[in-house]
Write a protein that holds these residues in place. Structure first.
Motif, PDB file in Angstrom:
ATOM      1  N   UNK A  68       0.865  -1.174   0.000  1.00 55.67           N
ATOM      2  CA  UNK A  68       0.000   0.000   0.000  1.00 55.67           C
ATOM      3  C   UNK A  68       0.902   1.225   0.000  1.00 55.67           C
ATOM      4  N   UNK A  69       0.732   2.072  -1.012  1.00 51.79           N
ATOM      5  CA  UNK A  69       1.580   3.254  -1.102  1.00 51.79           C
ATOM      6  C   UNK A  69       0.722   4.504  -0.976  1.00 51.79           C
ATOM      7  N   UNK A  70       1.342   5.559  -0.513  1.00 57.83           N
ATOM      8  CA  UNK A  70       0.654   6.795  -0.169  1.00 57.83           C
ATOM      9  C   UNK A  70      -0.087   7.381  -1.370  1.00 57.83           C
ATOM     10  N   UNK A  71      -1.347   7.771  -1.142  1.00 61.71           N
ATOM     11  CA  UNK A  71      -2.185   8.473  -2.123  1.00 61.71           C
ATOM     12  C   UNK A  71      -2.547   7.633  -3.354  1.00 61.71           C
ATOM     13  N   UNK A  72      -2.304   6.313  -3.301  1.00 58.48           N
ATOM     14  CA  UNK A  72      -2.695   5.415  -4.382  1.00 58.48           C
ATOM     15  C   UNK A  72      -3.719   4.436  -3.820  1.00 58.48           C
ATOM     16  N   UNK A  73      -4.890   4.364  -4.452  1.00 55.54           N
ATOM     17  CA  UNK A  73      -6.003   3.588  -3.900  1.00 55.54           C
ATOM     18  C   UNK A  73      -5.681   2.110  -3.799  1.00 55.54           C
ATOM     19  N   UNK A  74      -5.245   1.508  -4.888  1.00 51.59           N
ATOM     20  CA  UNK A  74      -5.017   0.067  -4.918  1.00 51.59           C
ATOM     21  C   UNK A  74      -3.580  -0.274  -4.529  1.00 51.59           C
ATOM     22  N   UNK A  75      -3.384  -1.408  -3.858  1.00 53.45           N
ATOM     23  CA  UNK A  75      -2.016  -1.854  -3.554  1.00 53.45           C
ATOM     24  C   UNK A  75      -1.214  -2.065  -4.848  1.00 53.45           C
ATOM     25  N   UNK A  76       0.072  -1.891  -4.754  1.00 48.69           N
ATOM     26  CA  UNK A  76       0.960  -2.042  -5.905  1.00 48.69           C
ATOM     27  C   UNK A  76       1.857  -3.253  -5.674  1.00 48.69           C
ATOM     28  N   UNK A  77       1.886  -4.151  -6.645  1.00 49.49           N
ATOM     29  CA  UNK A  77       2.782  -5.310  -6.534  1.00 49.49           C
ATOM     30  C   UNK A  77       4.204  -4.872  -6.855  1.00 49.49           C
ATOM     31  N   UNK A  78       5.152  -5.272  -5.988  1.00 52.81           N
ATOM     32  CA  UNK A  78       6.530  -4.794  -6.090  1.00 52.81           C
ATOM     33  C   UNK A  78       7.472  -5.989  -6.291  1.00 52.81           C
ATOM     34  N   UNK A  79       8.481  -5.786  -7.133  1.00 51.32           N
ATOM     35  CA  UNK A  79       9.547  -6.769  -7.330  1.00 51.32           C
ATOM     36  C   UNK A  79      10.890  -6.070  -7.189  1.00 51.32           C
ATOM     37  N   UNK A  80      11.818  -6.775  -6.587  1.00 50.20           N
ATOM     38  CA  UNK A  80      13.208  -6.307  -6.544  1.00 50.20           C
ATOM     39  C   UNK A  80      13.962  -6.962  -7.689  1.00 50.20           C
ATOM     40  N   UNK A  81      14.699  -6.171  -8.445  1.00 48.85           N
ATOM     41  CA  UNK A  81      15.475  -6.698  -9.572  1.00 48.85           C
ATOM     42  C   UNK A  81      16.798  -7.229  -9.060  1.00 48.85           C
ATOM     43  N   UNK A  82      17.147  -8.442  -9.484  1.00 53.48           N
ATOM     44  CA  UNK A  82      18.414  -9.073  -9.127  1.00 53.48           C
ATOM     45  C   UNK A  82      19.259  -9.133 -10.390  1.00 53.48           C
ATOM     46  N   UNK A  83      20.223  -8.228 -10.580  1.00 49.35           N
ATOM     47  CA  UNK A  83      20.995  -8.199 -11.831  1.00 49.35           C
ATOM     48  C   UNK A  83      21.670  -9.518 -12.156  1.00 49.35           C
ATOM     49  N   UNK A  84      22.091 -10.288 -11.135  1.00 47.77           N
ATOM     50  CA  UNK A  84      22.638 -11.625 -11.335  1.00 47.77           C
ATOM     51  C   UNK A  84      21.472 -12.591 -11.399  1.00 47.77           C
ATOM     52  N   UNK A  85      21.232 -13.195 -12.574  1.00 45.67           N
ATOM     53  CA  UNK A  85      20.079 -14.081 -12.744  1.00 45.67           C
ATOM     54  C   UNK A  85      20.119 -15.253 -11.790  1.00 45.67           C
ATOM     55  N   UNK A  86      21.334 -15.726 -11.403  1.00 44.54           N
ATOM     56  CA  UNK A  86      21.436 -16.853 -10.489  1.00 44.54           C
ATOM     57  C   UNK A  86      20.920 -16.507  -9.100  1.00 44.54           C
ATOM     58  N   UNK A  87      20.864 -15.213  -8.788  1.00 42.59           N
ATOM     59  CA  UNK A  87      20.479 -14.810  -7.438  1.00 42.59           C
ATOM     60  C   UNK A  87      19.058 -15.195  -7.110  1.00 42.59           C
ATOM     61  N   UNK A  88      18.187 -15.300  -8.108  1.00 40.07           N
ATOM     62  CA  UNK A  88      16.810 -15.677  -7.812  1.00 40.07           C
ATOM     63  C   UNK A  88      16.745 -17.080  -7.246  1.00 40.07           C
ATOM     64  N   UNK A  89      17.592 -17.970  -7.753  1.00 42.14           N
ATOM     65  CA  UNK A  89      17.636 -19.317  -7.214  1.00 42.14           C
ATOM     66  C   UNK A  89      18.186 -19.329  -5.807  1.00 42.14           C
TER      67      UNK A  89
END
Length: 516
Positions: free
Chosen positions: A175-196
């Motif tokens: 939930x972010x300020x002044x925005x009605x609907x919740x926003x789905x957030x992702x963190x970018x992992x520049x190293x693709x292996x990091x997701x594993x």
């Protein structure tokens, strides 16, 4: 590099003359410096100069490189918009990874670190600013991002999830300020292996606990056996012992990120003559001397003299005569399979994804040097990166035309955006196009290729003996060849570009050279 497009330049983004608001769908980047007030309080003039240098040397050129428009700088941040969500995220990654290198030698309290938020939304465009919920959401996402990180909205994620060489960590709906609907957030992992690795943290904890439990059991059984009294000449029958668990370090080093690991199996009955406790030290990492190393196929190049450079671009001037000594150079760019042998030996920094016969991508100059050093040590040969002069001499194949095949573009000769094939998301496998007169493949198009030289904007003062040009500012190094993402002017043998030494980018690869 071109000039920054902004909203004071009378571009197509200006409002129409009838006064109606101009709207467009755009990917919005909002960046902001963490702890800016503290930095200014500690050194106001010095911080201001450093910020302006970063804007001039990194942020603005990166936006241009990725076909974006700088809307404005805000003293401690910036706003930019892009037609392509993919380019917006790539630009954000380049900025953050470049700043890692710039900050490496600085004390933590002196580092300039940006938080970056990226969103896709409909915006109102005015001559010197943009407005709307699309911008507001990007701003809120930036506000919750950690210093040095790129956070993106779900709308961006859906557009890029299969198109950018990186990983993602889902952070849930916020939930972010002044925005009605919740926003789905992702963190970018520049190293693709990091997701594993992120997904595997819980499994690694369980593996550690299981290994510790089995170690305790094995130690207890061994202690029991050693303490049992025996008649002379009699040997006690030992009950079956569990296989000693590998240490957590050993398991995490050998398991693929994110893969499941089975519990150790029970071994056959142990020999009654056990006299030493079972070892629990990590399994030895494969060494370069015991690894099976696939050496790149090399082409021997005779020495000679040639006119290096062209008058097509200021960076390629002045044209100058260079003498080249005999050397050998890779018939193809280094492949994913060859790179991953280095990664398996723990001599290269990441495991590459892709088909074995595809060229390695997303490699920095430092990564390329690590691979060359690994290959040299494993084979006891003098592998290295080619010099810029050696690369151009080999790419020309004895010709002095615009391309090695002539002065006009021909389809099917190189892998680039307008070389005759449909646009692709990945480079073709090595050797997919015709070789040049020296028998070398992909010396133009395919992947950008690192060479040994530090970047200089022109050839003024360049060596004429074919050696690498190492003087000057080596925070950037030279790239040759152009890539499958570039247009045909980049595949010319004389084309050259520079890029940050320690920054990975999805189109960057390399090939190796060998001294006689």
């Amino acid at each position: 590099m071109g000039e920054i497009r902004n909203f004071r330049s009378g571009s197509h983004d200006d409002p129409p003359p009838n006064g109606r608001m101009s709207r467009r769908l755009a990917a919005i980047i909002v960046g902001d410096i963490a702890s800016y007030s503290r930095l200014m309080q500690a050194d106001e003039e010095g911080t201001h100069v450093r910020v302006k240098r970063i804007e001039r040397d990194l942020i603005e050129p990166s936006i241009v490189e990725h076909h974006g428009s700088l809307v404005k700088t805000t003293g401690d941040g910036f706003i930019a918009i892009f037609d392509s969500p993919v380019e917006a995220v790539r630009c954000s990654i380049v900025i953050q990874q470049n700043l890692i290198g710039r900050n490496a030698s600085l004390a933590k309290e002196s580092r300039i670190e940006y938080r970056i938020g990226v969103n896709l939304g409909d915006v109102i465009v005015e001559p010197d600013d943009v407005y709307g919920d699309g911008v507001n959401i990007a701003t809120r996402i930036e506000g919750i991002a950690e210093p040095g990180q790129v956070y993106i909205s779900g709308a961006i994620y859906e557009q890029i999830k299969h198109k950018v060489v990186c990983g993602y960590e889902a952070l849930g709906d916020r939930k972010v300020k002044n925005i009605t609907d919740p926003v789905r957030i992702y963190r970018v992992l520049p190293d693709a292996d990091a997701v594993g690795r992120t997904r595997g943290r819980r499994e690694n904890v369980l593996i550690f606990l299981l290994g510790l439990t089995l170690l305790v059991i094995a130690s207890g059984v061994l202690w029991y056996l050693l303490m049992q009294p025996h008649s002379p000449g009699e040997q006690a029958a030992a009950p079956p012992l569990p296989v000693p668990a590998a240490s957590p370090t050993s398991q995490s080093a050998q398991a693929e990120p994110g893969s499941s690991t089975q519990a150790p199996q029970t071994a056959p009955a142990a020999s009654p003559s056990i006299t030493a406790a079972p070892t629990t030290s990590p399994s030895p990492v494969p060494t370069q001397s015991t690894m099976s190393v696939q050496e790149p196929e090399m082409i021997a190049i005779r020495g000679g003299s040639f006119a290096m450079g062209s008058n097509d671009d200021p960076t390629e001037r002045p044209v100058h005569q260079v003498a080249i000594k005999p050397f050998a150079i890779g018939k193809y760019p280094v492949t994913v399979q060859q790179w991953n042998e280095c990664a398996a030996a723990k001599a290269c920094a990441f495991t590459a994804v892709g088909k074995d016969d595809a060229p390695i991508t997303n490699a920095s100059w430092t990564d390329a040097q690590q691979y060359a050093a690994f290959l040299a040590q494993a084979t006891k040969k003098s592998y290295r990166l080619p010099s810029e002069a050696e690369w151009e001499y080999a790419a020309r194949g004895g010709t002095q035309t615009k391309y090695w095949w002539g002065d006009k573009l021909q389809p099917g000769m190189a892998g680039c955006k307008d070389c005759g094939d449909a646009a692709a998301e990945q480079p073709a496998k090595v050797g997919s196009f015709k070789p040049n007169p020296f028998g070398l493949y992909d010396m133009g198009g395919g992947v950008d290729q690192w060479v040994d030289d530090c970047w200089h904007k022109t050839y003024q003062g360049a060596p004429n003996d074919g050696s690498a040009w190492s003087g000057g500012d080596c925070s950037s190094h030279v790239l040759r060849s152009g890539s499958w993402k570039n247009d045909s002017r980049y595949v010319r043998p004389s084309n050259r570009d520079g890029y940050d030494t320690n920054v990975r980018y999805p189109t960057h690869g390399f090939r190796v050279a060998l001294s006689p």
